[in-house]
Structures are given as C-alpha cells and as structure tokens.
Design an enzyme around this catalytic site. Sequence first.
Site, mmCIF file in Angstrom:
data_model
loop_
_atom_site.group_PDB
_atom_site.id
_atom_site.type_symbol
_atom_site.label_atom_id
_atom_site.label_comp_id
_atom_site.label_asym_id
_atom_site.label_seq_id
_atom_site.Cartn_x
_atom_site.Cartn_y
_atom_site.Cartn_z
ATOM 1 N N ALA A 10 93.521 51.054 23.973
ATOM 2 C CA ALA A 10 94.751 51.737 23.568
ATOM 3 C C ALA A 10 94.382 53.056 22.920
ATOM 4 O O ALA A 10 93.767 53.095 21.863
ATOM 5 C CB ALA A 10 95.540 50.870 22.588
ATOM 6 N N LEU A 12 93.637 57.237 24.552
ATOM 7 C CA LEU A 12 92.682 57.907 25.433
ATOM 8 C C LEU A 12 92.421 59.334 24.972
ATOM 9 O O LEU A 12 92.245 60.243 25.777
ATOM 10 C CB LEU A 12 93.209 57.904 26.872
ATOM 11 N N GLY A 17 88.159 58.580 25.178
ATOM 12 C CA GLY A 17 87.352 59.143 26.254
ATOM 13 C C GLY A 17 85.873 58.913 26.030
ATOM 14 O O GLY A 17 85.116 58.630 26.977
ATOM 15 N N LYS A 107 91.129 53.541 10.103
ATOM 16 C CA LYS A 107 90.867 53.275 8.686
ATOM 17 C C LYS A 107 92.142 53.112 7.877
ATOM 18 O O LYS A 107 92.191 52.332 6.933
ATOM 19 C CB LYS A 107 89.966 54.352 8.087
ATOM 20 N N GLU A 131 83.823 48.959 12.492
ATOM 21 C CA GLU A 131 82.702 49.826 12.115
ATOM 22 C C GLU A 131 83.066 51.301 12.246
ATOM 23 O O GLU A 131 82.698 52.129 11.410
ATOM 24 C CB GLU A 131 81.483 49.514 12.987
ATOM 25 N N GLY A 189 88.209 73.105 15.289
ATOM 26 C CA GLY A 189 88.516 71.707 15.548
ATOM 27 C C GLY A 189 87.982 70.743 14.516
ATOM 28 O O GLY A 189 88.101 69.516 14.684
ATOM 29 N N LYS A 207 88.752 55.145 3.518
ATOM 30 C CA LYS A 207 87.406 54.654 3.827
ATOM 31 C C LYS A 207 86.764 53.992 2.614
ATOM 32 O O LYS A 207 86.086 52.964 2.731
ATOM 33 C CB LYS A 207 86.538 55.815 4.323
ATOM 34 N N GLY A 309 83.712 62.578 15.735
ATOM 35 C CA GLY A 309 83.350 63.056 17.066
ATOM 36 C C GLY A 309 83.373 61.939 18.079
ATOM 37 O O GLY A 309 83.275 60.754 17.741
#
Length: 435
Positions: A10, A12, A17, A107, A131, A189, A207, A309
Amino acid sequence: MSEPLRIALAGLGTVGGGVIRLIEANADLIARRAGRPIVITTVSARNRQKDRGFEVSRYAWEDDMVILGERPDVDVVVELVGGADGPALALARTTFEAGKALVTANKAMIAHHGVELATKAEAAKVALKFEAAVAGGIPVIKGLKEGVAANEIARVYGILNGTCNYILSTMEDTGRDFADVLAEAQAKGYAEADPTFDIDGIDAAHKLSILSSIAFGTAVDFAPVAATGIRRVLAADIAQADALGYYIRLIGMAETEVDAAGNRRLFQRVHPHLVHRDHPLAHVDGATNAVVAEGNFVGRLLFQGAGAGDGPTASAVVADLIDIARGDIGAPFSIPVAELDHAAPADVGHRTGKAYIRFNVADRPGVLAEITAAMRDAGVSIESLIQKGGADNAPVMVSMVTHEGPESAISEALRLLDGSPVLAEPPLVMHILGE
C-alpha cells in the site's frame, strides 16, 4: 524451497518504489536469506495512471487499499501511506483482523496507536514490524530488541530527523540563517513543502516515543513527549556555540528515573542542544541520523546512517519481511503488551545540567542588570555572558551559559522576566549535552 511469502504493498511513492526495486534486484539473495521467495502480488495507491518509473501492471491492483489485508493471495501487508489515522490505521486493523502480518514505515501511526495494534497482532499471533519507522535504514530497532536485549538501557538519544540536521549543519558550514537554508532544503527535496512536522520536532518525537518503548519496556506514549523544534535557532546562535566548543543539534532524549515514592517515571524530550565537539553526535552532518544507546553491560553504542530515502528505508522494510518469512513473529515492542510498563511522565524540574540562553533585548541601560538579577533571584549561576551590539535602535543579542543546576531554576528565571519590556522576544533555551 518453501512457498513464497506473498506481499501486498500500500503506497507507491518514494519508499514503495524502492521496495519494488529492491525485491526485484536482489530476489535470489533475499530468497536464500529468507528461506523462501518474497513476491509482491498486489498493490494500491491513489493514482493508478501515474508514471512512477516502474511497471505496476504485472501486479493485481486494489483501488481501496483497506481491502488488501482481506485478499486470499496476501500473507503480509506493507503499509507505506503514512498518517496516524485514516486509511493507514483502517488498513492495519483490517490486516490483523484477517490474521495477516503487517510491516509499516509509519512512525506516526505506531506512536499514536502502537499499543492497540500490538495487542491485535499478538491476539492474531502475527507479526507487527516497523524497523523503517525510525531512522530509515539504520537497524536501531532490531539492535535494541535483539543486540542489547540482555542489557538494562540507561538512556537512548540521538539525531532523529534528517531535515533538521541538514538545516543546522548547513547553517553551521555557511553562516546562513534558518529561513534561507530551509528554502534550499525544500528545493533539494530534503524538506516537505509544509515542513512543520520536521522543523517543529514532531517527527523526531514520534520516533523517540517508539525507541523509548523498546528500550525501557514501556507502553508507547507520544502525548507526553515535549517537543521543541529549530525554527528559532539563529546563525548567531550557531556561531556563538562554535566559539564555546559546541555544535547545535536537534536531539531526542529518553530515559527512566525513579521518583521519591519509588515509582518509575519516563523522561522524553526533543529539543535543540549544544553538543560538545568531542561527543560522537557533534559531527553527524547533513541528512544523516544517529542514535546512541547506553546499556549497563555493553556501554555506549552508536547507530549511524541514512535516516530517509528510498534505498535505506526500503532496506529496512525488506529486512522485516525477511524476518517474517523466517517465521520470526516476536513481540512488537520486545516484550508482550500485557507486560509493558505504563510509566508516568517524569518531572523535568529537578533535572540538572548546563544550558545556553539567548535573549534579544532593547539596547538601553539596565538591561543586563535586570537579566542577571532574575538569574540571581532564581538561583541560576552564570558561567559566561556575551553581549553583541546591533545596528542603531536594533535589539541586542545577549547570550549566556549557565553553570550546572536544576532546570526548575531556569524556568523560574524566565518566569521572573516574562512580560519585561526589555525583551524583544521570548528567550531561547538550549540544554547542553556534554562529552
């Protein structure tokens, strides 16, 4: 080799990706390490027609992602949509009700609903793994749950948000102010168009609440985490910290303590700190994350690496899938939910340490006398004080470092100064992390 582990995915986006590319690129290696192939059978996202740079037509498609957990051709659902509530939470609940395992990088959902979801996972005897929700590709959750499982953890702390760390370290390197560097981070970005969750410390607080639960065996509880971000940090603060031998970093810190009545209490705070240049966190630059855990037998451990990332986060997601393929369920928070301690929040007033305090004040006689009188009356001892003049009629920056003392004394000094006409804005307090 055993039957494949069948995955529904769930989301993309960047991470979704990355998961697809990683599973495809390393399929044989993953199968050998997992003991069976891991295959994606079904996917779901907002827009089926979007060009994502990879082909999704080879997978079954669900417009309603909540259905993924109910499909008979799915063993594990991977949730990469995000958000504490809404479709992500509905999907998680449906997945456990269907007796399927869940892997998530969410998170916020774990911080707000972790106890509920862990209870459902344990009741269904399936895995809940996350994780990727903390520190991207750094295996810090696995490290705490497995590598130092025999240790009593004294405290866990670190740099938990790459956006803030990029901004602060860039300000440090260039001497530019916050707003300028934030705009650059957005263009590259590293920061969202709405960076509130990052720069106000909320992302790091999510976190931290997860890490403290695993480290201390407490029920994950986001609400008491005190979060202060980096919006008010000036280039002048960074220059002053450097002159004193420190770097400024946004630090999330958690530890337990025992109160006078013998009850265990939990301290959790996200706050900009001055970090001594000899501390291992001082030289963590750019969008990197780093977590320190201190165990009573293992000593100080440092986990450091890419905190976000597509590649690093996908690596953490697939590592969780490999564990599930091997049959590793385990308690989501290291010990069963029924045994998690519901520790009350700690009272921070009695905590002791040194602090940096910055004032922007009117440039007129008597200002320093008023500030130092408030410090004296509150019992704050000043180690050093620097005043830097500004342009004509502009506010003057006064910064000080206190001697070690209780935080309650600093709070009282600021209360005494509250509303004073000499203050151009509220003072900025940053605690000091030693070597």
